[in-house]
Scaffold this motif. Structure first.
Motif, PDB file in Angstrom:
ATOM      1  N   GLN A  19       0.811  -1.236  -0.070  1.00  0.00           N
ATOM      2  CA  GLN A  19       0.041  -0.010  -0.062  1.00  0.00           C
ATOM      3  C   GLN A  19       1.027   1.386  -0.129  1.00  0.00           C
ATOM      4  OE1 GLN A  19      -3.225   0.088  -0.641  1.00  0.00           O
ATOM      5  NE2 GLN A  19      -3.636  -1.744  -0.494  1.00  0.00           N
ATOM      6  N   VAL A  20       1.724   1.250   0.839  1.00  0.00           N
ATOM      7  CA  VAL A  20       2.838   2.442   0.835  1.00  0.00           C
ATOM      8  C   VAL A  20       3.388   2.755  -0.486  1.00  0.00           C
ATOM      9  CG1 VAL A  20       5.052   3.022   1.665  1.00  0.00           C
ATOM     10  CG2 VAL A  20       3.284   2.285   3.174  1.00  0.00           C
ATOM     11  N   ILE A  21       3.886   1.470  -1.122  1.00  0.00           N
ATOM     12  CA  ILE A  21       4.760   1.723  -2.498  1.00  0.00           C
ATOM     13  C   ILE A  21       3.548   2.129  -3.647  1.00  0.00           C
ATOM     14  CG2 ILE A  21       5.795   0.504  -4.174  1.00  0.00           C
ATOM     15  CD1 ILE A  21       6.994  -1.205  -1.745  1.00  0.00           C
ATOM     16  N   ARG A  22       2.289   1.594  -3.460  1.00  0.00           N
ATOM     17  CA  ARG A  22       1.354   1.992  -4.327  1.00  0.00           C
ATOM     18  C   ARG A  22       1.052   3.242  -4.264  1.00  0.00           C
ATOM     19  NH1 ARG A  22      -3.864   2.391  -4.761  1.00  0.00           N
ATOM     20  NH2 ARG A  22      -4.438   1.925  -2.632  1.00  0.00           N
ATOM     21  N   GLN A  23       0.889   3.897  -3.115  1.00  0.00           N
ATOM     22  CA  GLN A  23       0.352   5.266  -3.040  1.00  0.00           C
ATOM     23  C   GLN A  23       1.362   6.192  -3.125  1.00  0.00           C
ATOM     24  OE1 GLN A  23      -2.213   5.444   0.408  1.00  0.00           O
ATOM     25  NE2 GLN A  23      -2.578   3.052   0.113  1.00  0.00           N
ATOM     26  N   VAL A  24       2.666   6.172  -2.807  1.00  0.00           N
ATOM     27  CA  VAL A  24       3.787   7.098  -2.838  1.00  0.00           C
ATOM     28  C   VAL A  24       5.073   6.729  -3.273  1.00  0.00           C
ATOM     29  CG1 VAL A  24       2.853   8.265  -0.477  1.00  0.00           C
ATOM     30  CG2 VAL A  24       4.578   6.432  -0.202  1.00  0.00           C
ATOM     31  N   GLY A  25       5.195   5.520  -3.640  1.00  0.00           N
ATOM     32  CA  GLY A  25       6.374   5.002  -4.498  1.00  0.00           C
ATOM     33  C   GLY A  25       7.333   4.614  -3.271  1.00  0.00           C
ATOM     34  N   ASN A  26       8.440   4.162  -3.988  1.00  0.00           N
ATOM     35  CA  ASN A  26       9.788   3.661  -3.277  1.00  0.00           C
ATOM     36  C   ASN A  26      10.700   4.951  -2.831  1.00  0.00           C
ATOM     37  OD1 ASN A  26      11.609   4.411  -5.471  1.00  0.00           O
ATOM     38  ND2 ASN A  26      11.114   2.406  -6.396  1.00  0.00           N
ATOM     39  N   TYR A  27      11.584   4.725  -2.088  1.00  0.00           N
ATOM     40  CA  TYR A  27      12.703   5.706  -1.429  1.00  0.00           C
ATOM     41  C   TYR A  27      12.978   6.399  -2.675  1.00  0.00           C
ATOM     42  CZ  TYR A  27      15.881   8.315   1.039  1.00  0.00           C
ATOM     43  OH  TYR A  27      16.617   9.343   1.543  1.00  0.00           O
ATOM     44  N   GLY A  28      13.676   6.095  -3.582  1.00  0.00           N
ATOM     45  CA  GLY A  28      14.022   6.813  -4.533  1.00  0.00           C
ATOM     46  C   GLY A  28      12.900   7.528  -5.519  1.00  0.00           C
ATOM     47  N   GLU A  29      11.748   7.240  -5.535  1.00  0.00           N
ATOM     48  CA  GLU A  29      10.716   7.996  -6.112  1.00  0.00           C
ATOM     49  C   GLU A  29      10.083   9.309  -5.389  1.00  0.00           C
ATOM     50  OE1 GLU A  29       8.435   4.511  -8.936  1.00  0.00           O
ATOM     51  OE2 GLU A  29       8.198   4.496  -6.683  1.00  0.00           O
ATOM     52  N   VAL A  30      10.169   9.118  -3.954  1.00  0.00           N
ATOM     53  CA  VAL A  30       9.675   9.875  -3.209  1.00  0.00           C
ATOM     54  C   VAL A  30      11.053  11.044  -2.984  1.00  0.00           C
ATOM     55  CG1 VAL A  30       9.072  10.514  -0.753  1.00  0.00           C
ATOM     56  CG2 VAL A  30       8.132   8.308  -1.807  1.00  0.00           C
ATOM     57  N   PHE A  31      12.094  10.736  -3.008  1.00  0.00           N
ATOM     58  CA  PHE A  31      13.246  11.421  -2.993  1.00  0.00           C
ATOM     59  C   PHE A  31      13.295  12.510  -3.956  1.00  0.00           C
ATOM     60  CE2 PHE A  31      17.322  13.230  -3.523  1.00  0.00           C
ATOM     61  CZ  PHE A  31      17.737  13.465  -2.268  1.00  0.00           C
ATOM     62  N   ASP A  32      13.095  11.737  -5.287  1.00  0.00           N
ATOM     63  CA  ASP A  32      13.142  12.341  -6.589  1.00  0.00           C
ATOM     64  C   ASP A  32      12.017  13.388  -6.834  1.00  0.00           C
ATOM     65  OD1 ASP A  32      15.495  11.421  -7.568  1.00  0.00           O
ATOM     66  OD2 ASP A  32      14.286   9.799  -8.754  1.00  0.00           O
ATOM     67  N   ARG A  33      10.684  13.219  -6.453  1.00  0.00           N
ATOM     68  CA  ARG A  33       9.464  14.030  -6.578  1.00  0.00           C
ATOM     69  C   ARG A  33       9.637  14.957  -5.479  1.00  0.00           C
ATOM     70  NH1 ARG A  33       6.212   9.975  -5.639  1.00  0.00           N
ATOM     71  NH2 ARG A  33       5.879  10.376  -3.580  1.00  0.00           N
ATOM     72  N   THR A  34      10.271  14.824  -4.256  1.00  0.00           N
ATOM     73  CA  THR A  34      10.099  15.727  -3.291  1.00  0.00           C
ATOM     74  C   THR A  34      11.440  16.705  -3.200  1.00  0.00           C
ATOM     75  OG1 THR A  34      10.585  14.313  -1.598  1.00  0.00           O
ATOM     76  CG2 THR A  34       8.457  14.820  -1.948  1.00  0.00           C
ATOM     77  N   LEU A  35      12.622  16.278  -3.304  1.00  0.00           N
ATOM     78  CA  LEU A  35      13.937  16.983  -3.205  1.00  0.00           C
ATOM     79  C   LEU A  35      14.685  16.759  -4.507  1.00  0.00           C
ATOM     80  CD1 LEU A  35      14.922  15.581   0.441  1.00  0.00           C
ATOM     81  CD2 LEU A  35      14.150  17.957   0.019  1.00  0.00           C
ATOM     82  N   GLY A  36      14.580  15.913  -4.974  1.00  0.00           N
ATOM     83  CA  GLY A  36      15.361  15.473  -6.250  1.00  0.00           C
ATOM     84  C   GLY A  36      15.121  16.119  -7.495  1.00  0.00           C
ATOM     85  N   LYS A  37      15.516  15.223  -8.763  1.00  0.00           N
ATOM     86  CA  LYS A  37      15.310  15.972 -10.016  1.00  0.00           C
ATOM     87  C   LYS A  37      14.066  16.277 -10.422  1.00  0.00           C
ATOM     88  CE  LYS A  37      18.659  12.550 -10.977  1.00  0.00           C
ATOM     89  NZ  LYS A  37      18.713  11.214 -11.757  1.00  0.00           N
ATOM     90  N   GLY A  38      12.750  15.525  -9.844  1.00  0.00           N
ATOM     91  CA  GLY A  38      11.697  15.700 -10.026  1.00  0.00           C
ATOM     92  C   GLY A  38      11.175  17.064  -9.622  1.00  0.00           C
ATOM     93  N   SER A  39      11.701  17.590  -8.661  1.00  0.00           N
ATOM     94  CA  SER A  39      11.325  18.832  -7.847  1.00  0.00           C
ATOM     95  C   SER A  39      11.891  19.945  -8.197  1.00  0.00           C
ATOM     96  CB  SER A  39      11.333  18.298  -6.223  1.00  0.00           C
ATOM     97  OG  SER A  39      12.896  18.698  -5.961  1.00  0.00           O
ATOM     98  N   PRO A  40      11.355  21.063  -7.728  1.00  0.00           N
ATOM     99  CA  PRO A  40      11.882  22.463  -8.243  1.00  0.00           C
ATOM    100  C   PRO A  40      13.399  22.484  -7.234  1.00  0.00           C
ATOM    101  CG  PRO A  40       9.725  22.663  -7.552  1.00  0.00           C
ATOM    102  CD  PRO A  40       9.886  21.153  -7.269  1.00  0.00           C
ATOM    103  N   ILE A  41      13.583  21.540  -6.076  1.00  0.00           N
ATOM    104  CA  ILE A  41      14.630  21.751  -5.678  1.00  0.00           C
ATOM    105  C   ILE A  41      15.803  21.119  -6.168  1.00  0.00           C
ATOM    106  CG2 ILE A  41      15.803  21.006  -3.327  1.00  0.00           C
ATOM    107  CD1 ILE A  41      12.885  21.206  -2.109  1.00  0.00           C
ATOM    108  N   GLY A  42      15.650  20.066  -7.010  1.00  0.00           N
ATOM    109  CA  GLY A  42      16.623  19.470  -7.833  1.00  0.00           C
ATOM    110  C   GLY A  42      18.067  19.117  -7.040  1.00  0.00           C
TER     111      GLY A  42
END
Length: 147
Positions: free
Chosen positions: A103-126
């Protein structure tokens, strides 16, 4: 300016008129580990938070993410089967449904996906993953086995 790298990256995009004109140097002069915290005395909640983080890191290492988590429920890898609750036991140990990590992975993703979306390449923070990457890619991230 000096502070934690994640704070520097956030300040660069939120407080500076020309974010691209500023560079975060790759050298780290201190350790500032950041992670989830829970109040003292709530061991059950602490266990859930800690094992959720471990499951998200394990999912990334095993190649399980939001896009393929449904498909991976049919995998024959015992680690994937345990992670996604196909093999029961770990959910019960945490007083959670067996499919809690699924359920966690389905809803928010794995660690890398969450990192990228919130802090990483996929976010404004980069922010670069750096030491927040998996140990298999030169970082420090690895999970305790879900057993």
């Amino acid at each position: 300016m000096t502070t934690d790298a994640s704070q520097l990256a956030a300040l660069r995009v939120s407080a500076l008129r020309e974010p691209a004109a500023h560079v975060i140097l790759p050298e780290r002069i201190s350790k500032e580990p950041l992670g989830p915290m829970v109040r003292h005395g709530d061991e059950e909640w602490r266990d859930i938070v800690a094992w959720t983080l471990a499951a998200m890191v394990e999912a990334e290492e095993l190649g399980v993410g939001r896009a393929n988590v449904e498909q991976m429920r049919g995998a024959q890898d015992p680690n994937v089967m345990r992670l996604l609750g196909v093999t029961p036991g770990f959910g019960k140990a945490l007083a959670l449904p067996e499919d809690w990590a699924y359920q966690v992975i389905r809803q928010v993703g794995n660690y890398g996906e969450v990192f990228d979306r919130t802090l990483g390449k996929g976010s404004p923070i980069g922010l670069e993953r750096g030491l927040n990457d998996l140990w298999t890619r030169g970082g420090l991230m690895y999970a305790l086995p879900l057993r």
